[in-house]
Design a protein around this motif. Sequence first.
Motif, PDB file in Angstrom:
ATOM      1  N   LEU A 167      94.778  33.802  72.084  1.00  0.00           N
ATOM      2  CA  LEU A 167      94.087  32.453  72.199  1.00  0.00           C
ATOM      3  C   LEU A 167      93.122  32.424  71.035  1.00  0.00           C
ATOM      4  O   LEU A 167      92.774  31.539  70.342  1.00  0.00           O
ATOM      5  N   LYS A 168      92.051  33.498  71.177  1.00  0.00           N
ATOM      6  CA  LYS A 168      91.015  33.676  70.221  1.00  0.00           C
ATOM      7  C   LYS A 168      91.530  33.836  68.733  1.00  0.00           C
ATOM      8  O   LYS A 168      91.012  33.254  67.970  1.00  0.00           O
ATOM      9  N   TRP A 169      92.684  34.505  68.687  1.00  0.00           N
ATOM     10  CA  TRP A 169      93.152  34.796  67.426  1.00  0.00           C
ATOM     11  C   TRP A 169      93.693  33.386  66.907  1.00  0.00           C
ATOM     12  O   TRP A 169      93.480  33.151  65.742  1.00  0.00           O
ATOM     13  N   LEU A 170      94.331  32.696  67.559  1.00  0.00           N
ATOM     14  CA  LEU A 170      95.103  31.404  67.143  1.00  0.00           C
ATOM     15  C   LEU A 170      93.787  30.359  66.947  1.00  0.00           C
ATOM     16  O   LEU A 170      93.859  29.687  65.812  1.00  0.00           O
ATOM     17  N   LEU A 171      92.683  30.607  67.663  1.00  0.00           N
ATOM     18  CA  LEU A 171      91.515  29.523  67.292  1.00  0.00           C
ATOM     19  C   LEU A 171      90.956  30.005  65.703  1.00  0.00           C
ATOM     20  O   LEU A 171      90.292  29.025  65.052  1.00  0.00           O
ATOM     21  N   GLY A 172      91.009  31.238  65.515  1.00  0.00           N
ATOM     22  CA  GLY A 172      90.779  31.781  64.307  1.00  0.00           C
ATOM     23  C   GLY A 172      91.433  31.273  63.199  1.00  0.00           C
ATOM     24  O   GLY A 172      90.948  30.772  62.064  1.00  0.00           O
ATOM     25  N   VAL A 173      92.786  30.906  63.406  1.00  0.00           N
ATOM     26  CA  VAL A 173      93.715  30.737  62.376  1.00  0.00           C
ATOM     27  C   VAL A 173      93.560  28.969  62.276  1.00  0.00           C
ATOM     28  O   VAL A 173      93.678  28.640  60.916  1.00  0.00           O
ATOM     29  N   LEU A 174      93.476  28.408  63.276  1.00  0.00           N
ATOM     30  CA  LEU A 174      93.162  26.981  63.247  1.00  0.00           C
ATOM     31  C   LEU A 174      92.039  26.538  62.792  1.00  0.00           C
ATOM     32  O   LEU A 174      91.714  25.337  62.170  1.00  0.00           O
ATOM     33  N   GLY A 175      91.109  27.428  62.578  1.00  0.00           N
ATOM     34  CA  GLY A 175      89.735  27.250  62.045  1.00  0.00           C
ATOM     35  C   GLY A 175      89.743  26.772  60.559  1.00  0.00           C
ATOM     36  O   GLY A 175      88.952  26.422  59.887  1.00  0.00           O
ATOM     37  N   TYR A 176      90.910  27.309  59.922  1.00  0.00           N
ATOM     38  CA  TYR A 176      91.265  26.972  58.390  1.00  0.00           C
ATOM     39  C   TYR A 176      91.269  25.593  58.401  1.00  0.00           C
ATOM     40  O   TYR A 176      91.118  25.130  57.003  1.00  0.00           O
ATOM     41  N   LEU A 177      91.669  25.019  59.261  1.00  0.00           N
ATOM     42  CA  LEU A 177      91.811  23.198  59.232  1.00  0.00           C
ATOM     43  C   LEU A 177      90.511  22.625  58.804  1.00  0.00           C
ATOM     44  O   LEU A 177      90.400  21.534  58.463  1.00  0.00           O
ATOM     45  N   VAL A 178      89.182  23.615  59.023  1.00  0.00           N
ATOM     46  CA  VAL A 178      88.050  22.997  59.019  1.00  0.00           C
ATOM     47  C   VAL A 178      87.399  23.785  58.106  1.00  0.00           C
ATOM     48  O   VAL A 178      86.002  23.624  57.861  1.00  0.00           O
ATOM     49  N   GLY A 179      87.914  24.616  57.340  1.00  0.00           N
ATOM     50  CA  GLY A 179      87.512  25.514  56.152  1.00  0.00           C
ATOM     51  C   GLY A 179      86.599  26.692  56.846  1.00  0.00           C
ATOM     52  O   GLY A 179      85.993  27.264  56.247  1.00  0.00           O
ATOM     53  N   ARG A 180      86.794  26.968  58.095  1.00  0.00           N
ATOM     54  CA  ARG A 180      85.989  28.305  58.823  1.00  0.00           C
ATOM     55  C   ARG A 180      87.090  29.139  59.713  1.00  0.00           C
ATOM     56  O   ARG A 180      86.704  29.865  60.689  1.00  0.00           O
ATOM     57  N   GLY A 181      88.127  29.279  59.028  1.00  0.00           N
ATOM     58  CA  GLY A 181      89.264  30.207  59.552  1.00  0.00           C
ATOM     59  C   GLY A 181      88.878  31.516  59.309  1.00  0.00           C
ATOM     60  O   GLY A 181      88.281  32.097  58.697  1.00  0.00           O
ATOM     61  N   THR A 182      89.784  32.530  60.114  1.00  0.00           N
ATOM     62  CA  THR A 182      89.796  33.714  59.949  1.00  0.00           C
ATOM     63  C   THR A 182      91.298  34.318  60.527  1.00  0.00           C
ATOM     64  O   THR A 182      91.653  33.863  61.647  1.00  0.00           O
ATOM     65  N   LEU A 183      91.649  35.752  59.876  1.00  0.00           N
ATOM     66  CA  LEU A 183      92.911  36.073  60.457  1.00  0.00           C
ATOM     67  C   LEU A 183      92.417  37.467  61.213  1.00  0.00           C
ATOM     68  O   LEU A 183      93.332  38.293  61.496  1.00  0.00           O
ATOM     69  N   GLY A 184      91.331  37.633  61.298  1.00  0.00           N
ATOM     70  CA  GLY A 184      90.907  38.811  61.938  1.00  0.00           C
ATOM     71  C   GLY A 184      90.525  40.154  60.992  1.00  0.00           C
ATOM     72  O   GLY A 184      90.422  39.776  59.729  1.00  0.00           O
ATOM     73  N   THR A 185      89.929  41.044  61.470  1.00  0.00           N
ATOM     74  CA  THR A 185      89.607  42.241  60.645  1.00  0.00           C
ATOM     75  C   THR A 185      90.224  43.484  60.855  1.00  0.00           C
ATOM     76  O   THR A 185      90.640  43.780  62.146  1.00  0.00           O
ATOM     77  N   SER A 186      90.595  44.338  59.833  1.00  0.00           N
ATOM     78  CA  SER A 186      91.296  45.553  60.479  1.00  0.00           C
ATOM     79  C   SER A 186      90.349  46.413  60.800  1.00  0.00           C
ATOM     80  O   SER A 186      89.349  46.675  60.309  1.00  0.00           O
ATOM     81  N   TRP A 187      90.537  47.011  62.105  1.00  0.00           N
ATOM     82  CA  TRP A 187      89.401  47.872  62.370  1.00  0.00           C
ATOM     83  C   TRP A 187      89.719  49.316  61.870  1.00  0.00           C
ATOM     84  O   TRP A 187      88.756  50.228  62.107  1.00  0.00           O
ATOM     85  N   ILE A 188      90.674  49.481  61.137  1.00  0.00           N
ATOM     86  CA  ILE A 188      90.938  50.917  60.269  1.00  0.00           C
ATOM     87  C   ILE A 188      89.886  50.987  58.946  1.00  0.00           C
ATOM     88  O   ILE A 188      89.084  51.748  58.980  1.00  0.00           O
ATOM     89  N   THR A 189      90.042  49.844  58.187  1.00  0.00           N
ATOM     90  CA  THR A 189      89.391  49.929  57.006  1.00  0.00           C
ATOM     91  C   THR A 189      88.168  48.896  56.927  1.00  0.00           C
ATOM     92  O   THR A 189      87.295  48.972  55.883  1.00  0.00           O
ATOM     93  N   GLY A 190      87.767  48.055  58.036  1.00  0.00           N
ATOM     94  CA  GLY A 190      87.113  47.196  58.198  1.00  0.00           C
ATOM     95  C   GLY A 190      87.022  45.774  57.187  1.00  0.00           C
ATOM     96  O   GLY A 190      86.225  45.207  57.115  1.00  0.00           O
ATOM     97  N   GLN A 191      88.269  45.747  56.679  1.00  0.00           N
ATOM     98  CA  GLN A 191      88.364  44.616  55.563  1.00  0.00           C
ATOM     99  C   GLN A 191      88.956  43.470  56.367  1.00  0.00           C
ATOM    100  O   GLN A 191      89.544  43.483  57.242  1.00  0.00           O
ATOM    101  N   ASP A 192      88.677  42.207  55.791  1.00  0.00           N
ATOM    102  CA  ASP A 192      89.094  40.737  56.430  1.00  0.00           C
ATOM    103  C   ASP A 192      90.627  40.799  56.173  1.00  0.00           C
ATOM    104  O   ASP A 192      90.886  41.111  54.858  1.00  0.00           O
ATOM    105  N   VAL A 193      91.396  40.302  57.020  1.00  0.00           N
ATOM    106  CA  VAL A 193      92.774  40.503  56.889  1.00  0.00           C
ATOM    107  C   VAL A 193      93.191  39.294  55.631  1.00  0.00           C
ATOM    108  O   VAL A 193      94.116  39.555  54.886  1.00  0.00           O
ATOM    109  N   THR A 194      92.375  38.582  55.662  1.00  0.00           N
ATOM    110  CA  THR A 194      92.654  37.219  54.603  1.00  0.00           C
ATOM    111  C   THR A 194      92.401  38.022  53.092  1.00  0.00           C
ATOM    112  O   THR A 194      93.512  37.900  52.280  1.00  0.00           O
ATOM    113  N   HIS A 195      91.557  38.735  52.932  1.00  0.00           N
ATOM    114  CA  HIS A 195      91.360  39.716  51.443  1.00  0.00           C
ATOM    115  C   HIS A 195      92.761  40.597  51.662  1.00  0.00           C
ATOM    116  O   HIS A 195      93.028  41.015  50.226  1.00  0.00           O
TER     117      HIS A 195
END
Length: 545
Positions: free
Chosen positions: A101-129
């Motif tokens: 549910l937390k991950w889904l809220l991050g995805v739905l945040g793109y509807l208001v311009g503040r979304g996120t797909l999470g972060t890779s804990w291996i590289t520390g990079q944003d998944v969107t990047h």
Amino acid sequence: MTTSEKELAAASPDAVAPSTGAAPRRRRLGDRAPMLTFIGRRLLSSGVVLLGATFIVYMLLAYALDPLEDLYASTAPNKEQLIEARVRALDLDTPPAIRYLKWLLGVLGYLVGRGTLGTSWITGQDVTHMLAVAIPSTVQLIAMSTVLAIVLGISVGIASALRQYTGFDYSVTFLSFVLYSLPSFWVAVLLKLWGAIGFNDFLADPTLQWWTIAGIGLVGGLVFQVLVGGDLRRRLSTFLLATLATAAVLWGVTATGWLLDPRLGQIGIAVLGGGAAVGLTALTTGLRDRRALYTSLTVVAIGVVLWFPLQYVFVGATGLLILGLAVVAIGVGLLVGWLFGGPDRGQQMRNGALTAVVVAILIFTDRVMQVWEAYSNSSRINGRPIATIGSQTPGLSGDFWVSTLDTFTHLLLPTLALILISFASYTRYSRASLLEVMNQDYIRTARSKGLPERLVTMRHAFRNALIPLATIIPLDLAALFGGAIITERIFGWSGMGTLFLKSLQTSDADPIMGYFLVIGSMLVLANIVVDFVYAGLDPRIRVNA
């Protein structure tokens, strides 16, 4: 009209309103409502399916992956503290359903311009990047191979169907089954061995012995006589001419050292462009349509004449300039077709535009080939231009043409590997589909009316034969964004397939979910596109039904 007919017409709901014109306009606006309802209904149902699929995948990953696996085998004195820190960082003490549910809220945040797909804990990079880097690389790798596989597969499949039970048909069927059965990793390894290492070794001394030229010429003669077909006399003459032509071309290429400095020039563009013009005209309108033929040949002549001044335009070229010139080329083809006039001006304009695209590709290819010698002899390439790994040569410097050639040499082998596998399936699908259509009653009716076979095939059978392919091709195009895991691994290409594989090996869930979300979304959109393609190919199908 009788009185009863007038009353019936007046009572009909489709009766045309008086001269105000308001009713037809309201009807046109009303016709859009069912289509919009259809689109909305499909998007809603697809969204529900995608939501359920992401939930299932997330739960599977939560129970299948173990981000603490490396720490369990650790001998560090602060092992427990490291485990506790990672549990807090990855929120592993929270139930998987809550984490979803937390991950889904991050995805739905793109509807208001503040979304996120999470972060890779291996590289520390944003998944969107990470996706923004991997997707273009994958599209660059697979787009051309998919387009070529579709075009070549459909073309060969249709030709095979039209020549059913001939030597050509049997050869295509046998080759298709062989290619379809080959493992992709085996094809890729053979291409690296013979297409790169072997060819690069050959370029050190690009000469062929006379018996090699004779042998290849005989093989070429056999292939061409199968392609042309006909009676025994025609096959023998085709075999002899093709053998001599193949041997002559090979001798000329090796004797002149063309492979060390390959170019087309105005003569090559004129010959290849003229052949394409005649072939396109024969397929679309027939060679009896002189206006269409003259349109295509005129476009070729314009391209040959403009070849010399374009060499100055290409100095300091950029991708935007090339795109602009391509648009101009299509415009010139359309203009030439329009100027020739005639009763079928639209067909002539299409012929002119298609020929202009072919000539533009030939001119662009010739300009890229002009830097082959300098590219091959550079210190970074060292006489071995066909690459076996990666997407670019490290440390290579050069202008737009050098970088384009470098990209091409890196794309060549993986593209061939993907084409050989996909080509077979499209050939079989298109052959079977056209054979089914050619036995329909309306095809026999068209023939009985005296229509030429080319017109019956291209305008009546071909369109309906594409309907089954309309289900496959959009889904394959959507699958482009998933990458080719095996091909990317063998050729060292960093795309979506590599991203998925590395994330799976390191138990990195967020990049995998980002990967799955992209693929799932593209497949959902592809299914909606299929419905509209059906409606475009078959007028009996309506998306608002």
